[in-house]
Motif scaffolding. Structure first.
Motif, PDB file in Angstrom:
ATOM      1  N   UNK A  70       3.755   1.647   3.202  1.00 49.06           N
ATOM      2  CA  UNK A  70       4.874   2.033   1.999  1.00 49.06           C
ATOM      3  C   UNK A  70       5.070   3.552   1.867  1.00 49.06           C
ATOM      4  N   UNK A  71       6.157   3.862   2.087  1.00 47.54           N
ATOM      5  CA  UNK A  71       6.442   5.276   1.874  1.00 47.54           C
ATOM      6  C   UNK A  71       6.088   5.992   2.928  1.00 47.54           C
ATOM      7  N   UNK A  72       5.724   5.357   4.259  1.00 54.42           N
ATOM      8  CA  UNK A  72       5.060   6.147   5.267  1.00 54.42           C
ATOM      9  C   UNK A  72       3.844   6.832   4.864  1.00 54.42           C
ATOM     10  N   UNK A  73       3.301   6.379   3.943  1.00 48.56           N
ATOM     11  CA  UNK A  73       2.018   7.158   3.359  1.00 48.56           C
ATOM     12  C   UNK A  73       0.898   7.223   4.399  1.00 48.56           C
ATOM     13  N   UNK A 281       1.253   1.222  -4.604  1.00 43.65           N
ATOM     14  CA  UNK A 281       1.446   1.343  -3.372  1.00 43.65           C
ATOM     15  C   UNK A 281       0.660   2.820  -3.113  1.00 43.65           C
ATOM     16  N   UNK A 283       2.062   5.277  -2.683  1.00 45.86           N
ATOM     17  CA  UNK A 283       3.026   6.234  -1.913  1.00 45.86           C
ATOM     18  C   UNK A 283       3.660   7.138  -2.880  1.00 45.86           C
ATOM     19  N   UNK A 284       3.366   7.064  -4.143  1.00 45.78           N
ATOM     20  CA  UNK A 284       4.033   8.165  -5.064  1.00 45.78           C
ATOM     21  C   UNK A 284       3.229   9.397  -4.829  1.00 45.78           C
ATOM     22  N   UNK A 285       3.771  10.405  -5.528  1.00 49.98           N
ATOM     23  CA  UNK A 285       3.196  11.621  -5.405  1.00 49.98           C
ATOM     24  C   UNK A 285       1.653  11.709  -5.736  1.00 49.98           C
ATOM     25  N   UNK A 288      -0.556   9.576  -3.349  1.00 48.52           N
ATOM     26  CA  UNK A 288      -0.475   9.985  -1.889  1.00 48.52           C
ATOM     27  C   UNK A 288      -1.643  11.154  -1.568  1.00 48.52           C
TER      28      UNK A 288
ATOM     29  N   UNK B 191      10.587  11.343  -6.168  1.00 46.71           N
ATOM     30  CA  UNK B 191      10.043  10.357  -5.490  1.00 46.71           C
ATOM     31  C   UNK B 191      10.640   9.110  -5.858  1.00 46.71           C
ATOM     32  N   UNK B 193      10.280   5.207  -4.019  1.00 52.45           N
ATOM     33  CA  UNK B 193       9.445   4.423  -3.059  1.00 52.45           C
ATOM     34  C   UNK B 193       8.848   5.096  -2.218  1.00 52.45           C
ATOM     35  N   UNK B 194       8.325   6.217  -2.350  1.00 51.36           N
ATOM     36  CA  UNK B 194       7.485   7.011  -1.575  1.00 51.36           C
ATOM     37  C   UNK B 194       8.166   8.160  -0.513  1.00 51.36           C
ATOM     38  N   UNK B 195       9.531   8.292  -0.932  1.00 52.03           N
ATOM     39  CA  UNK B 195      10.423   9.172  -0.138  1.00 52.03           C
ATOM     40  C   UNK B 195      11.180  10.267  -1.218  1.00 52.03           C
TER      41      UNK B 195
END
Lengths: 328, 280
Positions: A70-73, A281, A283-285, A288, B191, B193-195
């Motif tokens: 998710x989010x390319x983490x 996820x 994937x958030x700041x 991650x 941010x 959904x991760x982007x």
């Protein structure tokens, strides 16, 4: 059953891999150790490359997501670990992402496969192939959510897996369908302040009820998985658990983390770290960055500081340059 | 020394059916997977869904590529610059970069076998990018699945989900609306959904529009002889498009695939090539 890997080399830092195992082709990405980075930071490259305990990190899919997560983490983490000296790999398990293989039609059936350890043999074969091909001394398997379940099963069946990183692991089998009225109440609690307070009272009552009943495993506990966990932990395999609010037991819920720590040998070399402010996820700041930092610290502590004398001196030198927090 | 001789089938068996690689574009490498077919009757460039949509639709999207290859249509799928397996920094990129990806890859795919016709097929945001390239004269046919009217329509649901998650367990004045987030986005990256979204991404998303004459899928293009088709998808094809039911992970989409393959085969049988003022 196992065939040589094929690679496509394109960028300076990554390589695409195709590995044949169990009669199908699994596809993945290899993040090379970025030697330039090590040189820039004053490392004796030869020492690091030739004498170090060469540990690879293998990421599994989180649920049904492709291997970038998710989010390319997972791409971010693999890049980061490779920069720190750990060859990193991300692979799609059978049927997921770019890999061949069958996949059930429904999520429920997929989770049944995961929860029964279906993917363990694939992960185990993969670690063997990667160790042979890249002359690794061992592999750390990292999994998120469903991926963490597969990571634990695999670690119990493979001696090549020398460490496990699990993000928001779960230890129950498929959840029963919740009645509509409970779904409605849960929804209300997130929107209504009074309902929110009532929910806290309800949680308190459940907590008391659990204290009375004792710390008994729930009926839907995944016993084979818990046995595997205990087997891995008892063997002294380092385990890093990173979890968010979503995996944190709520009032009145069974606390699996506490249970596992309480088993004879259960705590082993397990490190438990709550990640404040991250969502499931990761994937958030917040998620991650925390996964990157805690995992890198844990890798250093588990595989460098515990290494023979000649490695320890290198690690100590690194410690002087970049003091790190002791893993909890 | 005599050269070993192989049958054609043996030679084809030696070539991997799915060739993954990196394709260099300005400032990045695009992750590409070429689904090869023996003696391809046509080629299709698959312009996939955007960023967060990519994750949920990946499995059926790969299945579609494999389906086409089995039917003799060679196709290329890829990840956008800065997304998935491709390199590049998402927050530094714009729709212009992603449009350039389509053009460069279409050119490359076309050069592999110029004699085979080329179709563009886009899903959601990918449909918008594919329509732009098609309008610029690239491709002999265009297939669009679930195209939004503009790119902002594709971004907004992700922003709405972020707002909903943030508002959980917030009550009264603590709760913020989508408009508050949009205002914030104008001044600082956010941010989602991760982007990392920039204000520029949000602003430019209004400008990437589906051409008006392509909004009705039953019509054929009138400005040139190249066929296009728009297929609206409903939640029954979840997770090919994002839904909320979380039931099917790998649904049987044979009917959808067969219908659209028939259309591609028919569309590409129509002679084309520089006689209609559309650049080919």
């Amino acid at each position: 059953m196992v065939a040589a890997a094929k690679t496509v080399e394109a960028t300076k830092t990554r390589e695409l891999l195709a590995v044949a195992t169990h009669g199908i082709c699994l596809r993945g990405t290899y993040h090379r150790v970025q030697t330039q980075y090590l040189v820039q930071h004053g490392w004796e490259l030869q020492s690091r490359e030739n004498e170090s305990p060469r540990i690879g990190v293998l990421f599994l899919n989180s649920g049904g997501d492709p291997r970038s997560a998710s989010g390319d983490s997972a791409v971010h983490w693999a890049d980061s670990f490779a920069r720190s000296g750990y060859p990193s790999f991300r692979f799609d398990l059978p049927g997921l992402g770019d890999s061949d293989g069958e996949l059930p039609e429904k999520w429920q059936d997929f989770f049944q496969l995961v929860n029964s350890g279906h993917y363990a043999s694939f992960v185990s074969s993969l670690t063997k192939i990667l160790m042979d091909r890249y002359q690794l001394s061992g592999v750390v398997v990292a999994g998120h959510c469903a991926g963490s379940v597969s990571a634990i099963y695999a670690a119990a069946s493979s001696r090549n897996i020398q460490g496990v990183v699990v993000l928001d692991p779960y230890f129950f089998r498929e959840e029963d369908e919740r009645p509509a009225i409970r779904k409605g109440l849960s929804h209300l609690v997130t929107r209504n302040k009074v309902a929110g307070q009532l929910s806290k009272v309800y949680g308190g009552v459940k907590k008391v009820s659990m204290l009375v009943k004792g710390n008994k495993l729930p009926n839907n506990a995944n016993m084979p998985l818990l046995r595997c966990w205990n087997q891995v932990a008892s063997a002294g395999v380092p385990i890093l658990v990173l979890y968010t609010q979503q995996a944190r037991p709520r009032a009145g819920e069974f606390d699996y983390f506490r249970y596992l720590q309480s088993l004879p040998g259960g705590a082993g070399r397990m490190v438990l770290q709550f990640i404040e402010g991250a969502n499931h996820s990761f994937a958030d700041d917040a998620g991650r960055e925390a996964v990157r930092r805690f995992t890198e610290e844990w890798l250093e502590a588990s595989f460098w500081l515990a290494a023979p004398e000649r490695y320890r001196s290198l690690a100590a030198r690194r410690e002087e340059r970049w003091p790190m927090r002791a893993a909890r | 020394m005599a050269r070993p001789s192989y049958s054609r089938k043996a030679v084809l068996d030696m070539i991997p059916r799915e060739q993954a690689g990196y394709f260099e574009v300005p400032g990045a490498h695009l992750y590409t997977v070429l689904h090869t077919a023996a003696d391809p009757l046509a080629r299709v460039l698959l312009v996939g869904p955007f960023a967060w949509e990519r994750h949920s639709s990946y499995v059926p999207w790969v299945r579609w590529a494999r389906y086409l290859a089995e039917k003799g249509v060679e196709c290329l799928r890829y990840d956008y610059r800065g997304i998935g397996e491709s390199t590049g920094k998402f927050d530094h990129l714009s729709f212009q970069d992603w449009a350039e990806d389509v053009q460069l890859l279409a050119g490359w795919l076309d050069s592999l076998a110029p004699e085979a016709p080329l179709a563009l097929h886009g899903l959601e945001m990918g449909a918008l990018l594919a329509s732009q390239a098609f309008r610029a004269g690239i491709g002999d046919a265009l297939l669009m699945w679930a195209p939004p009217d503009n790119a902002n329509q594709a971004l907004r649901p992700a922003l709405t989900r972020r707002v909903a998650v943030d508002n959980m367990f917030r009550y009264g004045d603590q709760r913020k609306g989508v408009e508050d987030y949009i205002r914030r986005l104008e001044t600082e990256p956010m941010e989602i959904e991760g982007y990392q979204w920039s204000g520029r991404l949000w602003q430019e998303s209004f400008d990437l529009e589906l051409p008006a004459d392509m909004r009705d899928g039953r019509k054929m293009a009138t400005d040139c002889a190249r066929p296009f088709r728009t297929v609206q998808l409903d939640k029954s094809v979840e997770p090919l498009i994002k839904g909320s039911r979380y039931v099917a992970m790998n649904p049987d989409l044979t009917e959808l695939f067969a219908d659209n393959f028939e259309w591609i085969a028919g569309a590409l049988a129509v002679p084309s090539g520089g006689q209609n003022g559309c650049g080919r």
